[in-house]
Design a protein around this motif. Structure first.
Motif, PDB file in Angstrom:
ATOM      1  N   PRO A 125      30.911  27.477  30.480  1.00  0.00           N
ATOM      2  CA  PRO A 125      32.048  27.528  31.390  1.00  0.00           C
ATOM      3  C   PRO A 125      33.055  28.599  30.941  1.00  0.00           C
ATOM      4  N   PRO A 126      33.931  29.087  31.792  1.00  0.00           N
ATOM      5  CA  PRO A 126      34.050  28.661  33.190  1.00  0.00           C
ATOM      6  C   PRO A 126      33.102  29.390  34.147  1.00  0.00           C
ATOM      7  N   VAL A 127      32.596  30.578  33.777  1.00  0.00           N
ATOM      8  CA  VAL A 127      31.864  31.350  34.788  1.00  0.00           C
ATOM      9  C   VAL A 127      30.502  31.839  34.290  1.00  0.00           C
ATOM     10  N   ASN A 128      30.014  31.247  33.173  1.00  0.00           N
ATOM     11  CA  ASN A 128      28.738  31.690  32.603  1.00  0.00           C
ATOM     12  C   ASN A 128      28.703  33.200  32.357  1.00  0.00           C
ATOM     13  N   ALA A 162      28.555  35.292  36.024  1.00  0.00           N
ATOM     14  CA  ALA A 162      29.510  36.096  36.804  1.00  0.00           C
ATOM     15  C   ALA A 162      29.733  37.467  36.178  1.00  0.00           C
ATOM     16  N   GLY A 163      28.885  37.840  35.222  1.00  0.00           N
ATOM     17  CA  GLY A 163      28.998  39.195  34.672  1.00  0.00           C
ATOM     18  C   GLY A 163      29.023  39.195  33.162  1.00  0.00           C
ATOM     19  N   ALA A 164      29.112  40.403  32.613  1.00  0.00           N
ATOM     20  CA  ALA A 164      29.282  40.534  31.170  1.00  0.00           C
ATOM     21  C   ALA A 164      30.572  39.828  30.786  1.00  0.00           C
ATOM     22  N   GLU A 213      34.707  40.767  25.535  1.00  0.00           N
ATOM     23  CA  GLU A 213      33.985  41.410  24.423  1.00  0.00           C
ATOM     24  C   GLU A 213      34.115  42.932  24.459  1.00  0.00           C
ATOM     25  N   PHE A 214      34.560  43.473  25.609  1.00  0.00           N
ATOM     26  CA  PHE A 214      34.606  44.935  25.740  1.00  0.00           C
ATOM     27  C   PHE A 214      35.563  45.528  24.708  1.00  0.00           C
ATOM     28  N   GLY A 215      35.134  46.618  24.111  1.00  0.00           N
ATOM     29  CA  GLY A 215      35.992  47.310  23.147  1.00  0.00           C
ATOM     30  C   GLY A 215      35.901  46.704  21.755  1.00  0.00           C
ATOM     31  N   GLY A 273      26.683  30.097  43.422  1.00  0.00           N
ATOM     32  CA  GLY A 273      27.998  30.635  43.055  1.00  0.00           C
ATOM     33  C   GLY A 273      28.035  32.143  43.218  1.00  0.00           C
ATOM     34  N   THR A 274      28.510  32.824  42.163  1.00  0.00           N
ATOM     35  CA  THR A 274      28.723  34.270  42.258  1.00  0.00           C
ATOM     36  C   THR A 274      27.885  34.987  41.203  1.00  0.00           C
ATOM     37  N   ALA A 275      26.802  35.630  41.633  1.00  0.00           N
ATOM     38  CA  ALA A 275      25.990  36.422  40.694  1.00  0.00           C
ATOM     39  C   ALA A 275      26.575  37.825  40.692  1.00  0.00           C
ATOM     40  N   LEU A 276      27.428  38.076  39.711  1.00  0.00           N
ATOM     41  CA  LEU A 276      28.180  39.334  39.746  1.00  0.00           C
ATOM     42  C   LEU A 276      27.900  40.194  38.520  1.00  0.00           C
ATOM     43  N   GLY A 277      28.048  41.509  38.685  1.00  0.00           N
ATOM     44  CA  GLY A 277      27.958  42.440  37.564  1.00  0.00           C
ATOM     45  C   GLY A 277      26.686  42.210  36.762  1.00  0.00           C
ATOM     46  N   GLY A 278      26.846  42.031  35.438  1.00  0.00           N
ATOM     47  CA  GLY A 278      25.692  41.798  34.568  1.00  0.00           C
ATOM     48  C   GLY A 278      24.853  40.629  35.057  1.00  0.00           C
ATOM     49  N   GLY A 279      25.479  39.655  35.719  1.00  0.00           N
ATOM     50  CA  GLY A 279      24.749  38.498  36.255  1.00  0.00           C
ATOM     51  C   GLY A 279      23.813  38.934  37.368  1.00  0.00           C
ATOM     52  N   LEU A 288      27.970  43.783  42.668  1.00  0.00           N
ATOM     53  CA  LEU A 288      28.209  44.578  41.464  1.00  0.00           C
ATOM     54  C   LEU A 288      29.655  45.082  41.532  1.00  0.00           C
ATOM     55  N   PRO A 289      30.605  44.246  41.067  1.00  0.00           N
ATOM     56  CA  PRO A 289      32.022  44.589  41.232  1.00  0.00           C
ATOM     57  C   PRO A 289      32.603  45.421  40.085  1.00  0.00           C
ATOM     58  N   GLU A 290      31.748  45.954  39.210  1.00  0.00           N
ATOM     59  CA  GLU A 290      32.256  46.662  38.030  1.00  0.00           C
ATOM     60  C   GLU A 290      33.276  47.738  38.383  1.00  0.00           C
ATOM     61  N   LYS A 320      35.658  47.652  40.228  1.00  0.00           N
ATOM     62  CA  LYS A 320      37.011  47.095  40.262  1.00  0.00           C
ATOM     63  C   LYS A 320      37.605  46.995  38.861  1.00  0.00           C
ATOM     64  N   LEU A 321      36.740  47.085  37.869  1.00  0.00           N
ATOM     65  CA  LEU A 321      37.211  47.093  36.475  1.00  0.00           C
ATOM     66  C   LEU A 321      37.168  48.519  35.931  1.00  0.00           C
ATOM     67  N   GLY A 322      37.048  49.488  36.835  1.00  0.00           N
ATOM     68  CA  GLY A 322      37.000  50.886  36.403  1.00  0.00           C
ATOM     69  C   GLY A 322      35.686  51.238  35.736  1.00  0.00           C
ATOM     70  N   LEU A 329      31.004  50.872  35.844  1.00  0.00           N
ATOM     71  CA  LEU A 329      29.833  50.827  36.706  1.00  0.00           C
ATOM     72  C   LEU A 329      28.851  49.853  36.074  1.00  0.00           C
ATOM     73  N   PRO A 330      27.902  49.358  36.865  1.00  0.00           N
ATOM     74  CA  PRO A 330      26.941  48.411  36.296  1.00  0.00           C
ATOM     75  C   PRO A 330      26.178  49.108  35.162  1.00  0.00           C
ATOM     76  N   GLY A 331      26.297  48.556  33.970  1.00  0.00           N
ATOM     77  CA  GLY A 331      25.758  49.269  32.808  1.00  0.00           C
ATOM     78  C   GLY A 331      24.465  48.681  32.280  1.00  0.00           C
ATOM     79  N   ALA A 332      23.851  47.791  33.037  1.00  0.00           N
ATOM     80  CA  ALA A 332      22.593  47.201  32.569  1.00  0.00           C
ATOM     81  C   ALA A 332      21.500  47.395  33.611  1.00  0.00           C
ATOM     82  N   GLU A 342      46.478  39.430  36.107  1.00  0.00           N
ATOM     83  CA  GLU A 342      46.563  38.682  37.358  1.00  0.00           C
ATOM     84  C   GLU A 342      46.343  37.188  37.118  1.00  0.00           C
ATOM     85  N   ARG A 343      45.375  36.872  36.280  1.00  0.00           N
ATOM     86  CA  ARG A 343      45.066  35.466  36.003  1.00  0.00           C
ATOM     87  C   ARG A 343      46.126  34.836  35.102  1.00  0.00           C
ATOM     88  N   GLN A 344      46.634  35.628  34.167  1.00  0.00           N
ATOM     89  CA  GLN A 344      47.670  35.149  33.258  1.00  0.00           C
ATOM     90  C   GLN A 344      48.955  34.826  34.023  1.00  0.00           C
TER      91      GLN A 344
HETATM   92  N1  3HC Z   1      34.302  37.688  31.427  1.00  0.00           N
HETATM   93  C1  3HC Z   1      35.174  36.919  30.763  1.00  0.00           C
HETATM   94  N2  3HC Z   1      35.979  36.020  31.361  1.00  0.00           N
HETATM   95  C2  3HC Z   1      35.869  35.899  32.692  1.00  0.00           C
HETATM   96  C3  3HC Z   1      34.967  36.663  33.448  1.00  0.00           C
HETATM   97  C4  3HC Z   1      34.142  37.597  32.760  1.00  0.00           C
HETATM   98  N3  3HC Z   1      33.246  38.348  33.403  1.00  0.00           N
HETATM   99  N4  3HC Z   1      35.087  36.314  34.740  1.00  0.00           N
HETATM  100  C5  3HC Z   1      36.027  35.362  34.779  1.00  0.00           C
HETATM  101  N5  3HC Z   1      36.501  35.100  33.551  1.00  0.00           N
HETATM  102  C6  3HC Z   1      37.500  34.108  33.172  1.00  0.00           C
HETATM  103  C7  3HC Z   1      38.855  34.410  33.792  1.00  0.00           C
HETATM  104  O1  3HC Z   1      39.602  35.291  32.987  1.00  0.00           O
HETATM  105  C8  3HC Z   1      39.472  33.030  33.873  1.00  0.00           C
HETATM  106  O2  3HC Z   1      39.968  32.720  32.597  1.00  0.00           O
HETATM  107  P1  3HC Z   1      41.272  31.800  32.432  1.00  0.00           P
HETATM  108  O3  3HC Z   1      40.953  30.511  33.106  1.00  0.00           O
HETATM  109  O4  3HC Z   1      41.457  31.708  30.966  1.00  0.00           O
HETATM  110  O5  3HC Z   1      42.378  32.545  33.120  1.00  0.00           O
HETATM  111  C9  3HC Z   1      38.288  32.121  34.151  1.00  0.00           C
HETATM  112  O6  3HC Z   1      37.130  32.875  33.758  1.00  0.00           O
HETATM  113  C10 3HC Z   1      38.125  31.739  35.599  1.00  0.00           C
HETATM  114  O7  3HC Z   1      38.172  32.914  36.383  1.00  0.00           O
HETATM  115  P2  3HC Z   1      38.939  32.955  37.776  1.00  0.00           P
HETATM  116  O8  3HC Z   1      40.297  32.358  37.634  1.00  0.00           O
HETATM  117  O9  3HC Z   1      38.843  34.345  38.279  1.00  0.00           O
HETATM  118  O10 3HC Z   1      38.034  31.957  38.630  1.00  0.00           O
HETATM  119  P3  3HC Z   1      37.641  32.029  40.156  1.00  0.00           P
HETATM  120  O11 3HC Z   1      36.836  30.835  40.415  1.00  0.00           O
HETATM  121  O12 3HC Z   1      38.838  32.308  40.995  1.00  0.00           O
HETATM  122  O13 3HC Z   1      36.694  33.324  40.305  1.00  0.00           O
HETATM  123  C11 3HC Z   1      34.895  34.810  39.704  1.00  0.00           C
HETATM  124  C12 3HC Z   1      35.446  33.360  39.663  1.00  0.00           C
HETATM  125  C13 3HC Z   1      34.623  35.211  41.149  1.00  0.00           C
HETATM  126  C14 3HC Z   1      33.626  34.833  38.920  1.00  0.00           C
HETATM  127  C15 3HC Z   1      35.946  35.767  39.107  1.00  0.00           C
HETATM  128  O14 3HC Z   1      36.349  35.266  37.852  1.00  0.00           O
HETATM  129  C16 3HC Z   1      35.452  37.175  38.894  1.00  0.00           C
HETATM  130  O15 3HC Z   1      35.431  37.947  39.819  1.00  0.00           O
HETATM  131  N6  3HC Z   1      35.101  37.521  37.632  1.00  0.00           N
HETATM  132  C17 3HC Z   1      34.748  38.851  37.240  1.00  0.00           C
HETATM  133  C18 3HC Z   1      33.410  39.272  37.769  1.00  0.00           C
HETATM  134  C19 3HC Z   1      33.090  40.658  37.274  1.00  0.00           C
HETATM  135  O16 3HC Z   1      33.866  41.572  37.398  1.00  0.00           O
HETATM  136  N7  3HC Z   1      31.897  40.807  36.705  1.00  0.00           N
HETATM  137  C20 3HC Z   1      31.494  42.062  36.173  1.00  0.00           C
HETATM  138  C21 3HC Z   1      31.869  42.133  34.738  1.00  0.00           C
HETATM  139  S1  3HC Z   1      31.545  43.719  34.017  1.00  0.00           S
HETATM  140  C22 3HC Z   1      29.868  43.716  33.776  1.00  0.00           C
HETATM  141  O17 3HC Z   1      29.199  42.794  34.116  1.00  0.00           O
HETATM  142  C23 3HC Z   1      29.322  44.931  33.094  1.00  0.00           C
HETATM  143  C24 3HC Z   1      27.834  44.970  33.148  1.00  0.00           C
HETATM  144  O18 3HC Z   1      27.432  45.786  34.192  1.00  0.00           O
HETATM  145  C25 3HC Z   1      27.260  45.498  31.889  1.00  0.00           C
END
Ligand code: 3HC
Length: 677
Positions: free
Chosen positions: A21-24, A61-63, A67-69, A97-103, A123-125, A127-129, A131-134, A273-275
């Motif tokens: 938890p919270p987002v795998n 929901a992603g990497a 851990e970045f940096g 749920g949401t299979a995002l980014g690394g997920g 692949l919302p990377e 939005k974090l500036g 790109l999908p790196g895997a 934003e979350r803080q």
């Molecule tokens: N890594 C670490 N923490 C994360 C996270 C992530 N990828 N995604 C969410 N969290 C944390 C949040 O900071 C929050 O922490 P908090 O409770 O301490 O404030 C908690 O998980 C819950 O997140 P939300 O409040 O955002 O929960 P929601 O239910 O509203 O939304 C979500 C869930 C849609 C999954 C949303 O959290 C989200 O969009 N997360 C980011 C997804 C993302 O950008 N993934 C790509 C990451 S980069 C990547 O994968 C690189 C790869 O290509 C190598």
């Protein structure tokens, strides 16, 4: 430490389950667990196929962004993905749920994907500036084609399971409540199918036209950002290079973005934003929220109408009050038109306007607010008017109702003091257009009850706002910081800069508009004393000549009928005349001086706001300026920019050079190299 990943054998199918938890997020523990599970499946002769799924509310929901940096730990996502991809036993991703980014990249490296109808993939990377790196930029286009892949990586919005199935991302949409069983059954169906389908073995045709069209269509929103172009380049590489070379290209581009300042700023914003939703001295677990089923809004003008729409769109009933029938009709008419325009553009469902408007009760009587759980006033910005209104509300509102003012400057404590229930009074400062702008400043009065604050913060999330807690002070966080910028911009005009030069410095910086473009949009006549014989500022001189901004076709700029701006010879003349009268010498002003004198003082004011406890944390100030005033996302907000892009020492030196009184906390942080808190 126990692993967040466990394994369950269902005869010849191994189910690998992540429970983190919270987002795998794919942190080190999860990656190690996946590594172990997949190796186990590969090496166990009794296993014919594998299923990967997650417990909790979502598939990976992603990497793990936290851990970045930091120094790498455990198995790398890339290595885990290579092992999965090359497995001779098929792997099925079972998505909810949401299979995002690394997920999403893990899912793409699986040989098959099944998903429940409510799942989304993306692949919302960007939005974090990033790109999908895997491998995401190389695998995705091989399934969906260049055009759809660019949409997904350069904009970053996820797509629902049904759409994913249409474009070939998902092989089967399964039962909402039977994901695991259906995924296991699917795994058995395909267990002996050969060859195993691997995305890497596919090719994708180049589509230069789609690339050009995308850039043309989205050029404006991508302006200033590094990541969208890098994402597009990777998708193009997928169509031009063999898979392994494409992967190398992706890696190089990923590292460049990861090491740049933009991604750091965008990741900062993600957490900021979350803080912001958290209140330092209020525990959400033990705070009972007040139920909000009906909201009253006083004022059906642009602001009141926009505020009401937020609640109606979220399915919350609204009673809206105006003083005159025609104003009430006009206000509700505008709301209906706005909804209908959104429906016509396909932004909301066709029946959404009726649904929303069906929840609205227009009235001319304040007494009709008696059953509201929250009442927000959006009337004329005048203390006496507000005090009179709150006195009346105090007599009308039911016990426990929250009374909110949408004031953008006034003292909420003074307003609260006219009621017998100051603990129920709070500021809710919406930004115009209130149905669009995501920021909400929640102003905590001296006596505002904790549960009132917590209720309003939770409600903000429900109506999709990003809420920031502000203390009572003139202009709260946002407008208070705007003030020194405007003052300095006006002084710079007097010293020889032009509105165009000052505005251009701001737009080149990444702001949507500069101080004078903003004045023309808002109205040069705002706050004008309306006495043409009293010319005390350039603004007075413009206003006295009827140059009230865009609405009059003339202000600091001249405007054509489509409101396109051109530099105004007359406005420049007025500025010259005014300067001559003041006997100020004209001099050359550099762009750097404009930055130092208009942006550094904002940072200084931000530091004062923090010193006085009017904002909870520096990142809240950043959220306000990004969400409410268009500070460029890739610069992370004024406080992040000052600390990470410019350096506090340089900011302090700049402020001192221009004779500003520097906030003590800013000086201390600059000297000690510590962060502003
Ligand atoms: N890594 C670490 N923490 C994360 C996270 C992530 N990828 N995604 C969410 N969290 C944390 C949040 O900071 C929050 O922490 P908090 O409770 O301490 O404030 C908690 O998980 C819950 O997140 P939300 O409040 O955002 O929960 P929601 O239910 O509203 O939304 C979500 C869930 C849609 C999954 C949303 O959290 C989200 O969009 N997360 C980011 C997804 C993302 O950008 N993934 C790509 C990451 S980069 C990547 O994968 C690189 C790869 O290509 C190598």
């Amino acid at each position: 430490m126990t692993s967040p990943v466990r394994f369950e054998r269902h005869d010849d199918v191994l189910v690998i389950i992540s429970d983190s938890p919270p987002v795998n997020a794919l942190g080190a523990g999860v990656r190690d667990g996946l590594n172990e599970g997949v190796s186990m499946g590969i090496n166990d002769p009794a296993i014919k196929a594998m299923v990967i799924r997650c417990d909790g509310k979502t598939f990976f929901a992603g990497a793990d962004i936290t851990e970045f940096g930091k120094p790498p730990k455990g198995a790398s996502l890339q290595d885990v993905i290579v092992m999965m991809d090359s497995s001779e036993k098929p792997i099925v991703a079972a998505i909810h749920g949401t299979a995002l980014g690394g997920g999403c990249e893990v899912a793409l490296a699986c040989h098959y994907r099944v998903a429940v109808p409510s799942a989304v993939m993306g692949l919302p990377e960007v939005k974090l500036g990033l790109l999908p790196g895997a491998g995401g930029t190389q695998r995705l286009p091989r399934i969906v084609g260049v055009k759809a892949a660019i949409e997904m990586v350069a904009i970053g919005d996820p797509i629902p399971a049904k759409k994913a199935a249409e474009v070939g991302l998902v092989d089967r949409v399964v039962g909402e409540d039977s994901l695991e069983a259906d995924a296991i059954a699917f795994a058995r169906e395909i267990a002996d199918k050969k060859p195993i389908p691997r995305v890497r073995d596919k090719t994708v045709a180049p589509d230069p036209q789609a690339v050009e069209e995308f850039k043309k269509k989205h050029g404006r929103r991508m302006r200033g950002f590094d990541a969208p172009a890098a994402n597009i380049a990777c998708v193009v590489a997928a169509s031009e290079l063999p898979f392994d070379e494409g992967l190398k290209f992706e890696r190089t581009e990923f590292v460049k973005l990861m090491e740049g300042t933009q991604s750091a700023a965008q990741r900062h914003l993600f957490f900021a934003e979350r803080q912001a939703a958290k209140i330092d001295d209020v525990d959400p677990k033990t705070t009972q929220l007040r139920p909000i089923n009906k909201v009253g809004v006083i004022g059906a003008g642009t602001m009141g109408g926009g505020i009401s729409m937020n609640f109606l769109s979220a399915g919350i009933a609204v009673t809206i009050v105006e003083m005159q029938q025609d104003a009430l009709d006009r206000g509700t008419g505008v709301m209906r038109k706005n909804y209908e325009a959104s429906a016509a553009k396909g932004r909301i469902k066709p029946d959404a306007p009726e649904k929303a408007m069906g929840l609205l009760t227009p009235t001319l009587s304040l007494d009709d607010l008696a059953d509201c759980d929250l009442i927000i006033e959006a009337v004329y910005e005048n203390m006496d008017v507000k005090k009179e209104l709150f006195t009346k509300l105090d007599a009308i509102a039911k016990p426990g109702a929250i009374l909110a003012s949408n004031t953008s400057y006034l003292n909420v404590d003074e307003i609260a003091a006219v009621t017998k229930r100051p603990e129920d009074v709070v500021g809710m400062h919406f930004f115009s257009p209130a149905n669009v702008m995501r920021l909400l400043e929640v102003v905590r009065g001296e006596k505002t009850a904790k549960d009132v604050l917590a209720t309003v913060m939770a409600l903000a999330k429900k109506i999709k706002k990003v809420a920031v807690v502000a203390g009572v002070c003139h202009g709260f966080i946002g407008n208070r910081m705007l003030s020194p910028r405007q003052i300095e911009a006006n002084k710079l005009l007097m010293e020889g800069a032009t509105p165009q030069q000052i505005d251009k410095v701001h737009t080149d910086f990444g702001m949507p508009m500069g101080p004078f473009q903003m004045a023309d949009l808002a109205g040069v006549d705002i706050g004008w004393h309306r006495d043409p014989s009293r010319i005390e500022s350039i603004r007075d001189a413009l206003a006295a000549e009827g140059r009230w901004g865009q609405k009059k076709g003339a202000g600091y700029y001249d405007y054509d009928e489509k409101r396109n701006a051109t530099p105004s010879p007359r406005a420049l003349e007025i500025i010259e005349e005014f300067r001559a009268k003041s006997n100020l010498p004209k001099r050359e002003i550099t762009d750097q001086e404009i930055v130092e004198r208009t942006l550094y003082p904002m940072v200084n004011e931000g530091a004062l706001i923090l010193e006085e406890g009017k904002a909870q944390r520096a990142s809240d100030v950043d959220v306000v300026w990004i969400m409410g005033y268009g500070w460029p996302v890739y610069r992370g907000g004024p406080m992040f920019w000052a600390q990470n892009e410019v350096g506090l020492k340089k900011v302090v030196e700049g402020l001192e050079k221009h004779k500003f009184k520097v906030a003590e906390s800013l000086k201390t942080a600059a000297e000690s190299g510590s962060a502003l808190k």
